[in-house]
Design an enzyme around this catalytic site. Structure first.
Site, PDB file in Angstrom:
ATOM      1  N   ARG A  67      32.583 -34.839  34.595  1.00 52.46           N
ATOM      2  CA  ARG A  67      33.377 -34.528  35.580  1.00 52.46           C
ATOM      3  C   ARG A  67      34.509 -35.522  35.946  1.00 52.46           C
ATOM      4  O   ARG A  67      35.727 -35.538  35.473  1.00 52.46           O
ATOM      5  CB  ARG A  67      32.706 -34.077  36.825  1.00 52.46           C
ATOM      6  CG  ARG A  67      33.563 -33.233  37.719  1.00 52.46           C
ATOM      7  CD  ARG A  67      34.446 -33.903  38.769  1.00 52.46           C
ATOM      8  NE  ARG A  67      33.705 -34.946  39.289  1.00 52.46           N
ATOM      9  CZ  ARG A  67      34.505 -35.831  40.246  1.00 52.46           C
ATOM     10  NH1 ARG A  67      35.793 -35.881  40.252  1.00 52.46           N
ATOM     11  NH2 ARG A  67      33.915 -36.720  40.941  1.00 52.46           N
ATOM     12  N   ASP A  68      34.126 -36.610  36.588  1.00 53.77           N
ATOM     13  CA  ASP A  68      35.151 -37.661  36.933  1.00 53.77           C
ATOM     14  C   ASP A  68      35.607 -38.225  36.137  1.00 53.77           C
ATOM     15  O   ASP A  68      36.917 -38.548  36.003  1.00 53.77           O
ATOM     16  CB  ASP A  68      34.500 -38.600  38.125  1.00 53.77           C
ATOM     17  CG  ASP A  68      35.231 -39.462  38.955  1.00 53.77           C
ATOM     18  OD1 ASP A  68      36.426 -39.209  38.764  1.00 53.77           O
ATOM     19  OD2 ASP A  68      34.800 -40.081  39.704  1.00 53.77           O
TER      20      ASP A  68
ATOM     21  N   HIS B  58      30.069 -44.469  45.203  1.00 51.66           N
ATOM     22  CA  HIS B  58      30.795 -44.064  44.085  1.00 51.66           C
ATOM     23  C   HIS B  58      31.787 -45.199  44.191  1.00 51.66           C
ATOM     24  O   HIS B  58      32.646 -45.257  44.896  1.00 51.66           O
ATOM     25  CB  HIS B  58      31.271 -42.773  44.592  1.00 51.66           C
ATOM     26  CG  HIS B  58      32.078 -42.272  43.775  1.00 51.66           C
ATOM     27  ND1 HIS B  58      31.915 -41.144  42.728  1.00 51.66           N
ATOM     28  CD2 HIS B  58      33.278 -42.502  43.201  1.00 51.66           C
ATOM     29  CE1 HIS B  58      32.763 -40.654  41.832  1.00 51.66           C
ATOM     30  NE2 HIS B  58      33.750 -41.691  42.383  1.00 51.66           N
TER      31      HIS B  58
ATOM     32  N   CYS C  49      40.740 -40.552  39.144  1.00 53.47           N
ATOM     33  CA  CYS C  49      41.324 -39.451  39.925  1.00 53.47           C
ATOM     34  C   CYS C  49      42.773 -39.120  39.646  1.00 53.47           C
ATOM     35  O   CYS C  49      43.512 -40.229  39.693  1.00 53.47           O
ATOM     36  CB  CYS C  49      40.952 -39.630  41.419  1.00 53.47           C
ATOM     37  SG  CYS C  49      41.629 -38.203  42.512  1.00 53.47           S
TER      38      CYS C  49
ATOM     39  N   ASN D 256      35.130 -45.163  37.068  1.00 51.96           N
ATOM     40  CA  ASN D 256      33.850 -45.406  37.701  1.00 51.96           C
ATOM     41  C   ASN D 256      33.388 -46.652  37.105  1.00 51.96           C
ATOM     42  O   ASN D 256      33.614 -47.015  35.988  1.00 51.96           O
ATOM     43  CB  ASN D 256      33.069 -44.448  37.730  1.00 51.96           C
ATOM     44  CG  ASN D 256      33.200 -43.550  38.854  1.00 51.96           C
ATOM     45  OD1 ASN D 256      33.820 -42.451  38.456  1.00 51.96           O
ATOM     46  ND2 ASN D 256      32.871 -43.737  40.198  1.00 51.96           N
TER      47      ASN D 256
HETATM   48  C1  LIG Z   1      41.797 -27.372  46.487  1.00 51.92           C
HETATM   49  C2  LIG Z   1      42.845 -26.613  45.847  1.00 51.92           C
HETATM   50  C3  LIG Z   1      42.113 -25.459  44.906  1.00 51.92           C
HETATM   51  C4  LIG Z   1      43.769 -26.277  46.862  1.00 51.92           C
HETATM   52  O1  LIG Z   1      44.952 -25.831  46.481  1.00 51.92           O
HETATM   53  P1  LIG Z   1      45.882 -24.651  47.030  1.00 51.92           P
HETATM   54  O2  LIG Z   1      47.023 -24.733  46.116  1.00 51.92           O
HETATM   55  O3  LIG Z   1      46.282 -25.475  48.386  1.00 51.92           O
HETATM   56  O4  LIG Z   1      45.013 -23.486  47.141  1.00 51.92           O
HETATM   57  P2  LIG Z   1      45.491 -22.100  47.894  1.00 51.92           P
HETATM   58  O5  LIG Z   1      44.317 -21.555  48.352  1.00 51.92           O
HETATM   59  O6  LIG Z   1      46.932 -22.076  48.344  1.00 51.92           O
HETATM   60  O7  LIG Z   1      45.662 -21.363  46.425  1.00 51.92           O
HETATM   61  C5  LIG Z   1      46.769 -21.619  45.462  1.00 51.92           C
HETATM   62  C6  LIG Z   1      46.274 -20.999  44.151  1.00 51.92           C
HETATM   63  O8  LIG Z   1      45.328 -21.955  43.595  1.00 51.92           O
HETATM   64  C7  LIG Z   1      44.012 -21.040  43.196  1.00 51.92           C
HETATM   65  N1  LIG Z   1      42.990 -21.666  43.545  1.00 51.92           N
HETATM   66  C8  LIG Z   1      42.381 -21.975  44.838  1.00 51.92           C
HETATM   67  N2  LIG Z   1      41.276 -22.416  44.671  1.00 51.92           N
HETATM   68  C9  LIG Z   1      40.825 -22.187  43.509  1.00 51.92           C
HETATM   69  C10 LIG Z   1      39.625 -22.789  43.083  1.00 51.92           C
HETATM   70  N3  LIG Z   1      38.581 -23.525  43.666  1.00 51.92           N
HETATM   71  N4  LIG Z   1      39.665 -22.799  41.693  1.00 51.92           N
HETATM   72  C11 LIG Z   1      40.664 -22.160  40.864  1.00 51.92           C
HETATM   73  N5  LIG Z   1      41.901 -21.726  41.527  1.00 51.92           N
HETATM   74  C12 LIG Z   1      41.888 -21.800  42.908  1.00 51.92           C
HETATM   75  C13 LIG Z   1      44.314 -19.826  44.140  1.00 51.92           C
HETATM   76  O9  LIG Z   1      43.822 -18.461  43.552  1.00 51.92           O
HETATM   77  C14 LIG Z   1      45.859 -19.560  43.830  1.00 51.92           C
HETATM   78  O10 LIG Z   1      46.432 -19.108  42.750  1.00 51.92           O
HETATM   79  P3  LIG Z   1      47.642 -18.499  42.298  1.00 51.92           P
HETATM   80  O11 LIG Z   1      47.662 -17.210  42.987  1.00 51.92           O
HETATM   81  O12 LIG Z   1      48.743 -19.409  42.698  1.00 51.92           O
HETATM   82  O13 LIG Z   1      47.637 -18.176  40.945  1.00 51.92           O
HETATM   83  C15 LIG Z   1      43.621 -27.917  44.878  1.00 51.92           C
HETATM   84  O14 LIG Z   1      44.316 -28.477  45.655  1.00 51.92           O
HETATM   85  C16 LIG Z   1      42.896 -28.426  43.819  1.00 51.92           C
HETATM   86  O15 LIG Z   1      42.412 -27.654  43.005  1.00 51.92           O
HETATM   87  N6  LIG Z   1      42.710 -29.682  43.805  1.00 51.92           N
HETATM   88  C17 LIG Z   1      42.031 -30.424  42.778  1.00 51.92           C
HETATM   89  C18 LIG Z   1      41.692 -31.874  43.370  1.00 51.92           C
HETATM   90  C19 LIG Z   1      40.628 -32.236  42.522  1.00 51.92           C
HETATM   91  O16 LIG Z   1      40.045 -31.744  41.596  1.00 51.92           O
HETATM   92  N7  LIG Z   1      40.813 -33.470  42.533  1.00 51.92           N
HETATM   93  C20 LIG Z   1      39.883 -34.541  41.659  1.00 51.92           C
HETATM   94  C21 LIG Z   1      38.403 -34.480  42.183  1.00 51.92           C
HETATM   95  S1  LIG Z   1      38.106 -35.413  43.562  1.00 51.92           S
HETATM   96  C22 LIG Z   1      37.885 -37.030  42.912  1.00 51.92           C
HETATM   97  O17 LIG Z   1      37.908 -37.257  41.930  1.00 51.92           O
HETATM   98  C23 LIG Z   1      37.446 -37.842  44.040  1.00 51.92           C
HETATM   99  C24 LIG Z   1      35.888 -38.290  43.820  1.00 51.92           C
HETATM  100  C25 LIG Z   1      35.213 -36.802  44.198  1.00 51.92           C
HETATM  101  O18 LIG Z   1      35.588 -38.387  42.472  1.00 51.92           O
HETATM  102  C26 LIG Z   1      35.346 -39.389  44.720  1.00 51.92           C
HETATM  103  C27 LIG Z   1      36.391 -40.492  44.740  1.00 51.92           C
HETATM  104  O19 LIG Z   1      36.339 -41.330  43.643  1.00 51.92           O
HETATM  105  O20 LIG Z   1      37.298 -40.627  45.537  1.00 51.92           O
END
Ligand SMILES: CC(C)(COP(=O)([O-])OP(=O)([O-])OC[C@H]1O[C@@H](n2cnc3c(N)ncnc32)[C@H](O)[C@@H]1OP(=O)([O-])[O-])[C@@H](O)C(=O)NCCC(=O)NCCSC(=O)C[C@@](C)(O)CC(=O)[O-]
Length: 302
Positions: free
Chosen positions: A15-16, A207, A240, A249
């Site tokens: 994933r990450d 993490h 990220c 990581n």
């Molecule tokens: C959170 C959202 C979805 C908000 O995204 P948004 O644009 O604010 O969501 P929305 O509710 O306004 O919806 C907009 C569109 O997104 C779709 N949508 C809405 N939700 C989903 C979903 N779950 N799956 C699939 N589609 C989705 C929804 O259906 C819509 O589609 P449209 O009508 O435009 O075609 C967006 O910002 C997003 O996907 N962000 C991704 C963030 C991410 O994955 N980041 C990396 C992981 S975190 C990380 O790596 C850190 C970690 C954990 O490892 C720890 C560290 O090291 O810090």
């Protein structure tokens, strides 16, 4: 030095590790990576994310990957679900654990999940409730717990505040993340102490990204506190998409080598883990980003 006798590692490589890859990685390769990690002895694997494919295209095959895994008893498969849409989509894949992910910093919350910290908690609350009603374990991830790419240093008080909010909505385990790898041992200990005000030591993990080469030192600093659960990424994959310049990581191979040396049990076969890291690194056309893996691979050809 007092350290725990056992450590649990969660490999977040599928994933990450892969979420930030520019070229698509086929679902079959991700599935094979998961199989190799479980063969190496990993008992917890973060497989994929049910996020917007517009935001993170590499995770668009989440359903296919979850459906393709030949599950092993005793292995916990976790997935990221940022909202109800993601949670509902994840159910078909029968995750053992879901991960909701927010941040200690406002700016990172906005960039990563498109909402403020307060809004994120409002979004997470129904996800936590629905998951727990179905008996699915809930982990919370707290990004930018020591430093933020947009706001700089993060005070422990902000870690404490976020940890409290996660606890209040029913999160069972908190992962404290140094997203950009700027933490050093004492700073990380202070962040952990802040999180420990709301989560028991058995419900807390570290993490650490290795951008500045501090992740192993930070892991050791946590071990000294009695923390015994950590995320790591095979071959040091990852980063990220919303933390520019941050590297992957800490490599799982490097952590296992250190823990083996400390006599701490992980249940992981380092040679098989190095093979898993080589498998994915060969696919990506680069060398594993792990000092231990590099040394072991070099030794094999001598
Ligand atoms: C959170 C959202 C979805 C908000 O995204 P948004 O644009 O604010 O969501 P929305 O509710 O306004 O919806 C907009 C569109 O997104 C779709 N949508 C809405 N939700 C989903 C979903 N779950 N799956 C699939 N589609 C989705 C929804 O259906 C819509 O589609 P449209 O009508 O435009 O075609 C967006 O910002 C997003 O996907 N962000 C991704 C963030 C991410 O994955 N980041 C990396 C992981 S975190 C990380 O790596 C850190 C970690 C954990 O490892 C720890 C560290 O090291 O810090």
């Amino acid at each position: 030095m007092q350290v725990p006798s056992k450590v649990k590692l969660v490999d977040v490589g599928p994933r990450d590790g892969l979420q930030n890859e520019k070229e698509p990685v086929p679902a079959a390769v991700k599935i094979e990576l998961v199989h190799r990690l479980q063969e190496a002895g990993l008992r917890e694997i973060e497989v994929t994310s049910y996020v917007s494919p517009k935001w993170v295209p590499q995770m668009a095959d989440a359903a296919e990957v979850m459906a393709g895994i030949a599950r092993r008893p005793g292995v916990r498969y976790s997935v990221l679900t940022p909202n109800m849409k993601g949670f509902e989509a994840s159910l078909q894949g029968k995750p053992d654990e879901i991960v909701i992910f927010g941040a200690a910093s406002e700016a990172f919350s906005q960039r990563n999940i498109n909402c403020s910290i307060a809004e994120s908690i409002d979004r997470f609350a129904p996800v936590v409730e629905a998951a727990r009603a179905k008996g699915i374990r809930v982990r919370g991830a707290m990004s930018t717990a020591v430093g933020c790419p947009y706001e700089g240093e993060i005070a422990p008080e902000r870690v404490e505040m976020f940890a409290r909010r996660m606890k209040e909505i029913g999160v069972q385990h908190l992962g404290v993340a140094d997203t950009i790898g700027v933490g050093t041992p004492r700073k990380v200990q202070r962040a952990m102490e802040a999180a420990l005000k709301h989560f028991a030591i058995d419900d807390l993990s570290g993490h650490f990204h290795d951008t500045y080469g501090q992740a192993l030192a930070n892991t050791l600093a946590c071990l000294e506190m009695g923390i015994w659960q950590f995320d790591a990424s095979v071959a040091g994959l990852g980063g990220c998409p919303y933390a520019k310049g941050a590297t992957g990581n800490v490599a799982t191979e490097d952590v296992v080598f250190m823990l083996d040396g400390l006599g701490i049990e992980t249940g992981i076969d380092l040679d098989k883990l190095v093979d898993a890291g080589k498998f994915i690194s060969d696919f990506l056309g680069r060398k594993p980003n792990s000092r231990a893996a590099t040394a072991i691979l070099n030794k094999r050809v001598q």
